[in-house]
Design an enzyme around this catalytic site. Structure first.
Site, PDB file in Angstrom:
ATOM      1  N   HIS A  67     -13.651   2.548   5.153  1.00  0.00           N
ATOM      2  CA  HIS A  67     -12.223   2.294   5.347  1.00  0.00           C
ATOM      3  C   HIS A  67     -11.857   0.878   4.899  1.00  0.00           C
ATOM      4  CE1 HIS A  67      -8.347   2.670   7.582  1.00  0.00           C
ATOM      5  NE2 HIS A  67      -8.493   1.360   7.668  1.00  0.00           N
ATOM      6  N   GLU A  68     -12.637  -0.092   5.348  1.00  0.00           N
ATOM      7  CA  GLU A  68     -12.349  -1.487   4.993  1.00  0.00           C
ATOM      8  C   GLU A  68     -12.574  -1.746   3.502  1.00  0.00           C
ATOM      9  OE1 GLU A  68     -10.704  -3.177   7.100  1.00  0.00           O
ATOM     10  OE2 GLU A  68     -11.093  -1.767   8.713  1.00  0.00           O
ATOM     11  N   HIS A  71      -9.457  -0.843   1.612  1.00  0.00           N
ATOM     12  CA  HIS A  71      -8.505  -1.972   1.615  1.00  0.00           C
ATOM     13  C   HIS A  71      -8.927  -3.009   0.574  1.00  0.00           C
ATOM     14  CE1 HIS A  71      -6.141  -0.896   5.135  1.00  0.00           C
ATOM     15  NE2 HIS A  71      -7.217  -0.807   5.899  1.00  0.00           N
TER      16      HIS A  71
END
Length: 157
Positions: A67-68, A71
């Site tokens: 997820h990170e 980003h």
């Protein structure tokens, strides 16, 4: 798991899943409470909450890292990197990363107990239920403008 092991894991996931190297720093941040991890826009570093590894396991940690990294890679490419952006949602699906991380078991326990404060008007006896305490010297009854007094404070599951 130490920070150096986390760094290697993030680099490995970045290369295998995204096909792009991770060139910044990944560390555990013990101050994180309500989130699994965060991507820092200015430094491009990633911080991870170690409690998720300890309480929910390695698979949850890998999901948070993916997820990170979504980003991270989208931000560096100049695309939409925020949760609401289409580019972000598409990349999450493509990589199999979760949109949100699971809740920690210790947080679930704290949120199940709710406090209810009961007040009543001294003139018309109208009851008021509130989640938070109110200042009875500032607030009056909405029906008759009478003075309020605290009757009971209880905890409900």
């Amino acid at each position: 798991m130490e920070d150096s092991e986390l760094q290697k894991l993030v680099e490995k996931i970045s290369n295998e899943v995204f096909g792009i190297p991770f060139k910044h720093q990944a560390i555990f941040n013990p101050r994180l409470r309500s989130t699994g991890g965060r991507y820092l826009l200015k430094s491009h570093n990633i911080e991870i909450n170690k409690k998720y590894l300890e309480q929910l396991g390695r698979q949850e940690l890998i999901g948070i890292i993916k997820h990170e990294l979504c980003h991270y890679h989208l931000h560096l490419e100049g695309k939409g990197y925020q949760h609401r952006d289409r580019d972000f949602k598409v990349l999450l699906k493509k990589t199999g990363a979760p949109r949100f991380c699971n809740q920690l078991p210790e947080v679930k326990k704290k949120r199940t107990i709710k406090k209810i404060v009961l007040y009543k008007c001294t003139k018309c006896n109208l009851p008021y239920k509130r989640k938070r305490q109110i200042d009875t010297s500032r607030y009056v009854c909405g029906k008759c403008k009478g003075r309020l007094e605290k009757v009971d404070e209880s905890f409900v599951n």
